[in-house]
Design a protein around this motif. Structure first.
Motif, short mmCIF file in Angstrom:
data_model
loop_
_atom_site.label_atom_id
_atom_site.label_comp_id
_atom_site.label_asym_id
_atom_site.label_seq_id
_atom_site.Cartn_x
_atom_site.Cartn_y
_atom_site.Cartn_z
N GLU A 85 0.82 -1.29 -0.09
CA GLU A 85 0.13 -0.11 -0.01
C GLU A 85 0.86 1.17 -0.07
O GLU A 85 0.37 2.27 -0.19
N ASP A 86 2.17 1.19 0.31
CA ASP A 86 3.06 2.19 0.11
C ASP A 86 3.44 2.62 -1.29
O ASP A 86 4.31 3.56 -1.46
N THR A 87 3.11 1.88 -2.27
CA THR A 87 3.62 2.05 -3.59
C THR A 87 2.85 3.48 -4.26
O THR A 87 1.55 3.57 -4.10
N ALA A 88 3.71 4.13 -4.63
CA ALA A 88 3.34 5.64 -4.88
C ALA A 88 4.48 6.32 -5.55
O ALA A 88 5.54 5.77 -5.40
N VAL A 89 4.42 7.18 -6.10
CA VAL A 89 5.46 8.45 -6.54
C VAL A 89 5.31 9.21 -5.23
O VAL A 89 4.39 9.94 -4.90
N TYR A 90 6.61 9.50 -4.73
CA TYR A 90 6.68 10.20 -3.63
C TYR A 90 7.19 11.61 -4.16
O TYR A 90 8.41 11.64 -4.88
N TYR A 91 6.69 12.61 -3.66
CA TYR A 91 7.15 14.09 -3.96
C TYR A 91 7.80 14.74 -2.71
O TYR A 91 7.20 14.80 -1.59
N CYS A 92 8.75 15.41 -2.90
CA CYS A 92 9.38 16.39 -2.12
C CYS A 92 8.65 17.82 -1.95
O CYS A 92 8.60 18.13 -3.16
N LYS A 93 8.38 18.33 -0.96
CA LYS A 93 7.79 19.85 -0.95
C LYS A 93 8.76 20.40 -0.04
O LYS A 93 8.86 20.10 1.14
N GLY A 94 9.02 21.76 -0.45
CA GLY A 94 9.63 22.64 0.35
C GLY A 94 9.02 24.06 0.34
O GLY A 94 8.54 24.48 -0.48
N THR A 95 8.86 24.75 1.53
CA THR A 95 8.17 25.93 1.95
C THR A 95 9.17 26.86 2.34
O THR A 95 9.69 26.70 3.32
N SER A 96 8.94 28.20 1.58
CA SER A 96 9.85 29.18 1.91
C SER A 96 8.74 30.64 1.97
O SER A 96 8.43 31.02 0.92
N GLY A 97 8.51 30.85 3.01
CA GLY A 97 7.71 32.20 3.02
C GLY A 97 6.49 31.88 2.58
O GLY A 97 5.79 30.61 3.03
N VAL A 98 5.67 32.31 1.31
CA VAL A 98 4.25 31.91 1.12
C VAL A 98 4.63 31.12 -0.12
O VAL A 98 3.62 30.58 -0.85
N TRP A 99 5.83 30.68 -0.50
CA TRP A 99 6.16 29.74 -1.80
C TRP A 99 6.29 28.47 -1.29
O TRP A 99 6.81 27.92 -0.29
N ASN A 100 5.58 27.50 -1.92
CA ASN A 100 5.71 26.26 -2.12
C ASN A 100 6.69 25.57 -3.38
O ASN A 100 6.39 25.68 -4.52
N TYR A 101 7.38 24.46 -3.14
CA TYR A 101 8.23 24.26 -4.23
C TYR A 101 8.07 22.74 -4.15
O TYR A 101 8.19 22.01 -3.19
N TRP A 102 8.12 21.91 -5.41
CA TRP A 102 7.95 20.62 -5.42
C TRP A 102 9.18 19.96 -6.24
O TRP A 102 9.37 20.69 -7.25
N GLY A 103 9.36 18.76 -6.00
CA GLY A 103 10.46 18.07 -6.59
C GLY A 103 9.61 17.41 -7.89
O GLY A 103 8.49 17.40 -7.87
N GLN A 104 10.30 16.32 -8.62
CA GLN A 104 9.94 16.01 -9.80
C GLN A 104 9.18 14.41 -9.61
O GLN A 104 8.41 13.93 -10.17
N GLY A 105 9.64 14.06 -8.27
CA GLY A 105 8.94 12.99 -7.82
C GLY A 105 9.76 11.54 -8.13
O GLY A 105 10.54 11.61 -9.03
N THR A 106 9.62 10.67 -7.21
CA THR A 106 10.49 9.59 -7.36
C THR A 106 9.69 8.22 -7.10
O THR A 106 8.93 8.44 -6.03
#
Length: 112
Positions: A85-106
């Motif tokens: 059930e853990d099978t998925a694309v895992y994404y990294c997220k970073g937050t700086s101030g009001v901005w959210n940034y995402w990785g491409q996924g693994t």
């Protein structure tokens, strides 16, 4: 341009372990991991603040551990006792101030 680069995904048997890494090109206040399985919405896995405060989804508590190295702007996700059930694309997220940034996924695939 801010970049988050994930690594560490792969194929593992149920009960096995994987360690994901995400390196950001600049410091982030909060970093975290999210995942999206086929046909499902993206969901929170775990987050960690600069000070080390953590938050986990109930489904991964006791199995996954999030950590970060602020000097390297890197967040890790140690995943133990993996389940299909853990099978998925895992994404990294970073937050700086009001901005959210995402990785491409693994991709993480857990076979039964």
């Amino acid at each position: 341009q801010v970049q988050l680069v994930e690594s560490g995904g792969g194929l593992v048997q149920a009960g096995g372990s994987l360690r994901l890494s995400c390196a950001a090109s600049r410091s982030m206040f909060s970093m975290g991991w999210y995942r999206q399985a086929p046909g499902k919405q993206r969901e929170l896995v775990a987050t960690i603040s600069t000070g080390g405060s953590t938050n986990y989804a109930d489904s991964v508590k006791g199995r996954f551990t999030i950590s970060r190295d602020n000097a390297k702007n890197t967040v890790y996700l140690q995943m133990n006792s993996l389940e299909p059930e853990d099978t998925a694309v895992y994404y990294c997220k970073g937050t700086s101030g009001v901005w959210n940034y995402w990785g491409q996924g693994t991709q993480v695939t857990v076979s039964s």
